[in-house]
Enzyme design. Structure first.
Site, PDB file in Angstrom:
ATOM      1  N   LYS A 136       0.849  -1.189   0.000  1.00  0.00           N
ATOM      2  CA  LYS A 136       0.000   0.000   0.000  1.00  0.00           C
ATOM      3  C   LYS A 136       0.889   1.244   0.000  1.00  0.00           C
ATOM      4  O   LYS A 136       1.724   1.425   0.889  1.00  0.00           O
ATOM      5  CB  LYS A 136      -0.900  -0.024   1.236  1.00  0.00           C
ATOM      6  N   LEU A 137       0.702   2.085  -0.998  1.00  0.00           N
ATOM      7  CA  LEU A 137       1.545   3.264  -1.209  1.00  0.00           C
ATOM      8  C   LEU A 137       0.698   4.531  -1.197  1.00  0.00           C
ATOM      9  O   LEU A 137      -0.446   4.522  -1.670  1.00  0.00           O
ATOM     10  CB  LEU A 137       2.253   3.170  -2.562  1.00  0.00           C
TER      11      LEU A 137
END
Length: 214
Positions: A83-84
């Site tokens: 998750k960015l």
């Protein structure tokens, strides 16, 4: 439509999984902190429960740090999705991880253009936050519709995860628009199954059954 559960509470994940409703899990640092447990321990336990994508978020703000963290997270289990944040550095990390074959989920998306940038960077998933937009009197579901149109227009393969879901209406509208996934708190999952006429119908059936000669 796929349902992800938005929590790091292992008990809730087990309960939702037992209902047959969970296709994946999304977590974030805030949810992990609430658990009071070590990050890696929580993620490992989740992978033992759910055989589907498990989003685990990096905390670095620079692409190089995100990529390093992603490499460590990806070693935990094959189902880990990185998750960015939706930032220029996050996009840079997304493009690099995509080239390495690591799945990504670009989060904190609040406009269709942000989703388009994430898709162009090769994101596996994009996560627009509908509830937070509603909180500031913007049309959260409207951007889901716009993102879906853009992705359909150009054939982007990134899947849309409707995030920051607050109520069953968000889930309904996501399904009507054709979003790929809604990531839902456990409490909202339970609300989806409820209706007062269902409850009163069960009560009536039981009452009628009591009058049947035994």
């Amino acid at each position: 439509m796929k349902f992800f559960i938005d929590t790091a509470d292992v008990k809730e994940i087990r309960q939702a999984h037992d209902l047959g409703l969970v296709d994946g899990v999304t977590t974030n640092p805030s949810l992990i902190a609430k658990s009071g447990r070590k990050f890696e321990d929580v993620i490992k336990e989740i992978t033992e429960i759910v055989d589907g994508p498990i989003s685990a978020e990096v905390v670095s703000l620079e692409a190089a740090g995100m990529i390093r963290e992603a490499g460590e997270l990806a070693k935990i289990h094959k189902n880990i999705v990185i998750k960015l944040p939706m930032t220029p550095e996050g996009l840079k990390a997304c493009a690099a991880l995509t080239r390495e074959g690591i799945k990504t989920n670009v989060t904190l998306i609040f406009t269709p253009m942000q989703a388009l940038l994430a898709a162009k960077a090769g994101a596996t998933y994009v996560s627009p936050f509908v509830g937070r937009l509603d909180d500031i009197s913007q049309d959260g579901m409207g951007i889901i519709d716009d993102i879906k149109t853009i992705f359909d227009n150009y054939g982007y393969q990134s899947e849309i995860i409707v995030a920051s879901v607050r109520n069953p209406v968000h889930v309904l509208n996501a399904a009507l628009i054709g979003a790929d996934i809604a990531t839902i708190p456990y409490s909202v999952m339970l609300q989806l199954a409820k209706h007062p006429l269902t409850d009163s119908g069960i009560e009536r059936f039981l009452k009628d059954w009591e009058s049947v000669p035994k």
